[in-house]
Write a protein that holds these residues in place. Structure first.
Motif, mmCIF file in Angstrom:
data_model
loop_
_atom_site.group_PDB
_atom_site.id
_atom_site.type_symbol
_atom_site.label_atom_id
_atom_site.label_comp_id
_atom_site.label_asym_id
_atom_site.label_seq_id
_atom_site.Cartn_x
_atom_site.Cartn_y
_atom_site.Cartn_z
ATOM 1 N N ILE A 59 0.817 -1.224 0.000
ATOM 2 C CA ILE A 59 0.000 0.000 0.000
ATOM 3 C C ILE A 59 0.850 1.275 0.000
ATOM 4 C CG2 ILE A 59 -0.224 0.229 2.529
ATOM 5 C CD1 ILE A 59 -3.238 0.436 0.239
ATOM 6 N N HIS A 60 2.161 1.129 0.151
ATOM 7 C CA HIS A 60 2.998 2.319 0.341
ATOM 8 C C HIS A 60 4.307 2.190 -0.438
ATOM 9 C CE1 HIS A 60 4.675 5.352 3.553
ATOM 10 N NE2 HIS A 60 5.042 5.668 2.320
ATOM 11 N N THR A 61 4.297 2.651 -1.694
ATOM 12 C CA THR A 61 5.535 2.677 -2.478
ATOM 13 C C THR A 61 5.657 4.014 -3.206
ATOM 14 O OG1 THR A 61 4.615 1.812 -4.543
ATOM 15 C CG2 THR A 61 5.394 0.192 -2.937
ATOM 16 N N HIS A 62 6.881 4.304 -3.624
ATOM 17 C CA HIS A 62 7.140 5.530 -4.402
ATOM 18 C C HIS A 62 7.987 5.154 -5.616
ATOM 19 C CE1 HIS A 62 5.723 7.778 -0.864
ATOM 20 N NE2 HIS A 62 6.480 6.999 -0.141
ATOM 21 N N TYR A 63 7.443 4.333 -6.486
ATOM 22 C CA TYR A 63 8.158 3.930 -7.703
ATOM 23 C C TYR A 63 7.900 4.994 -8.783
ATOM 24 C CZ TYR A 63 8.392 -0.663 -5.381
ATOM 25 O OH TYR A 63 8.624 -1.691 -4.494
ATOM 26 N N VAL A 147 -5.772 9.512 -0.889
ATOM 27 C CA VAL A 147 -5.110 10.823 -0.895
ATOM 28 C C VAL A 147 -4.155 10.865 0.294
ATOM 29 C CG1 VAL A 147 -5.497 13.295 -0.510
ATOM 30 C CG2 VAL A 147 -6.992 12.031 -2.075
ATOM 31 N N LYS A 148 -2.926 11.288 0.034
ATOM 32 C CA LYS A 148 -1.924 11.312 1.105
ATOM 33 C C LYS A 148 -1.737 12.711 1.690
ATOM 34 C CE LYS A 148 2.691 10.337 2.468
ATOM 35 N NZ LYS A 148 3.469 9.170 2.779
ATOM 36 N N VAL A 149 -1.630 12.788 2.998
ATOM 37 C CA VAL A 149 -1.127 14.011 3.637
ATOM 38 C C VAL A 149 0.160 13.660 4.364
ATOM 39 C CG1 VAL A 149 -3.266 15.337 3.834
ATOM 40 C CG2 VAL A 149 -2.729 13.632 5.590
ATOM 41 N N ALA A 249 -0.033 6.033 8.007
ATOM 42 C CA ALA A 249 1.221 5.500 7.462
ATOM 43 C C ALA A 249 2.214 5.369 8.614
ATOM 44 C CB ALA A 249 1.770 6.444 6.395
ATOM 45 N N HIS A 250 3.185 4.479 8.447
ATOM 46 C CA HIS A 250 4.246 4.300 9.453
ATOM 47 C C HIS A 250 3.660 4.048 10.849
ATOM 48 C CE1 HIS A 250 6.667 5.883 6.228
ATOM 49 N NE2 HIS A 250 6.115 7.070 6.299
ATOM 50 N N LEU A 251 2.588 3.242 10.896
ATOM 51 C CA LEU A 251 1.924 2.919 12.175
ATOM 52 C C LEU A 251 1.545 4.188 12.948
ATOM 53 C CD1 LEU A 251 4.058 -0.187 13.172
ATOM 54 C CD2 LEU A 251 1.627 -0.231 12.635
ATOM 55 N N SER A 305 5.655 -1.052 2.377
ATOM 56 C CA SER A 305 7.119 -1.135 2.460
ATOM 57 C C SER A 305 7.789 0.236 2.467
ATOM 58 C CB SER A 305 7.671 -1.943 1.284
ATOM 59 O OG SER A 305 7.556 -1.205 0.078
ATOM 60 N N ASP A 306 7.201 1.204 1.765
ATOM 61 C CA ASP A 306 7.792 2.550 1.609
ATOM 62 C C ASP A 306 9.073 2.523 0.771
ATOM 63 O OD1 ASP A 306 7.784 5.298 1.849
ATOM 64 O OD2 ASP A 306 8.704 5.328 3.830
ATOM 65 N N ILE A 307 9.169 1.602 -0.180
ATOM 66 C CA ILE A 307 10.354 1.577 -1.055
ATOM 67 C C ILE A 307 10.236 2.706 -2.087
ATOM 68 C CG2 ILE A 307 11.666 0.228 -2.762
ATOM 69 C CD1 ILE A 307 10.999 -2.259 -1.231
HETATM 70 ZN ZN LIG Z 1 6.592 7.021 1.972
#
Ligand SMILES: [Zn+2]
Length: 384
Positions: A59-63, A147-149, A249-251, A305-307
């Motif tokens: 659910i959390h990547t920045h490719y 949508v991310k904040v 995000a990030h718990l 993962s936040d990769i």
């Molecule tokens: Zn991130």
């Protein structure tokens, strides 16, 4: 948990690269030799636990850019990912990844889903909320499912009065109303790990991040609101918007103690979490306590993962690209090993400044299925 003395992670990384190549060779040999499919003696333990058997959504990547190995590696892991936009303002200019993500999603529509974003720039303008809603409406039509904040709410942006803009600011309320009406969840990276407000502690998994990004080491910047102030604003926002699903995000920046996360999950039925880039905090806690947390909240935890892939391929050497592939493989398999196995092992993630001894959580297949897949399908309203 006992933390081993820091080994040079570059060294580990390249040792791992060597291991990957050896494994590839071994696998090639075993195919040639016609080994029986049940014989897994030359496959690393983490791979023998059937990583491919559960369809996954990260659910959390920045490719931001494609790589020759990216989709191949995701396919091998049976994994889709959500591309998360982080909207920042640098030198008066908005920095985004949306156009890159749109191109990636267009190329691989079944592999990537999209998460848009916005920041507080222009909040003093009376048309601020209206223009953000217009932007988000357009991007939802283009495919945004979330949508991310980001932490610039609370820690960076100030309004005309000089006050830091917290996430429960009344000027943002029309945006939350719009998103809950549209059934679009918000991914909230609000605040930072507690380490940001403390002197550097070399046992802490985040110490090198704050050494390298001193602008976010709030301990050095007393004007930045305190951790408790930012968390309290986030909690008021959760309470005020019961119909808006907010995925921390990030718990939820409380990864240092899963009991703190549990308190919020108990208090706010609209709250969910993912552990991206916070496995270093989890592996330092008693695995029995963390496993109980995952068991209890199995319907409200997602895998992340936040990769990051931040540079175009053209700027990189062959070695860089091979290193990126090994990095991705290592990190994703290490997370799987931690969540699925019952082994005691060294959590030697290349993103962490040291190695932590830990024990796998041994989550059941049903729980892994929810965390890695089903909860994300529900959150993003995906058709699978
Ligand atoms: Zn991130």
């Amino acid at each position: 948990m006992v933390a081993l003395k820091k080994t040079n992670w570059y060294l580990l990384f390249f040792q791992y690269l060597g291991l990957v190549l050896t494994i590839m060779l071994l696998n090639a040999c075993s195919t040639q030799e016609g080994k029986k499919s049940g014989d897994k003696s030359d496959i690393p333990v983490e791979e023998s636990r059937d990583i491919k058997n559960i369809a996954k959504i990260d659910i959390h990547t920045h490719y931001r850019f494609d790589r020759p190995y990216l989709v191949e590696e995701l396919k091998a892991l049976n994994m889709q990912t959500t591309l998360v936009d982080v909207v920042r303002t640098e030198a008066g200019k908005e920095v985004r990844s949306w156009d890159n993500y749109l191109a990636m999603q267009k190329q691989y529509p079944n592999r990537f889903s999209l998460c848009s974003g916005f920041n507080a720039d222009g909040i003093d303008d009376p048309n601020y909320a209206e223009s953000i809603i217009e932007q988000l409406g357009k991007e939802i039509k283009e495919g945004a499912r979330m949508v991310k904040v980001w932490k610039n709410f609370g820690m960076v942006h100030k309004d005309a009065t000089g006050a830091f803009i917290q996430i429960d600011d009344a000027r943002l309320q029309p945006i939350w109303d719009f998103l809950s009406e549209a059934n679009i969840p918000v991914m909230a990276h609000i605040g930072e790990p507690l380490q940001a407000w403390q002197p550097i502690d070399t046992l802490n998994p985040h110490h090198s991040y704050f050494k390298n990004h001193p602008q976010y080491h709030a301990y050095q910047h007393p004007e930045i609101p305190h951790y408790d102030t930012i968390m309290a604003a986030r909690d008021r926002w959760l309470a005020k918007n019961p119909k808006l699903t907010i995925m921390g995000a990030h718990l939820g920046s409380m990864a240092h103690d899963v009991d703190e996360v549990a308190k919020r999950l108990d208090q706010f039925p609209n709250f969910m979490v993912e552990p991206g880039a916070r496995f270093g905090d989890l592996v330092r806690q008693d695995s029995r306590k963390v496993a109980a947390f995952f068991n209890k909240y199995q319907d409200r935890i997602l895998y992340g993962s936040d990769i990051v892939i931040s540079q175009p391929e053209s700027e990189l050497s062959k070695e860089d690209i091979a290193g990126g592939k090994a990095f991705m493989h290592k990190v994703l398999h290490l997370h799987w090993k931690y969540l699925s196995s019952d082994e005691s092992f060294d959590f030697d993630s290349p993103v962490l400044p040291r190695i932590y001894k830990t024990k796998g959580l041994n989550l059941s297949k049903e729980i892994l299925q929810k965390i890695y897949h089903d909860n994300a399908v529900k959150l993003l309203n995906l058709k699978q």
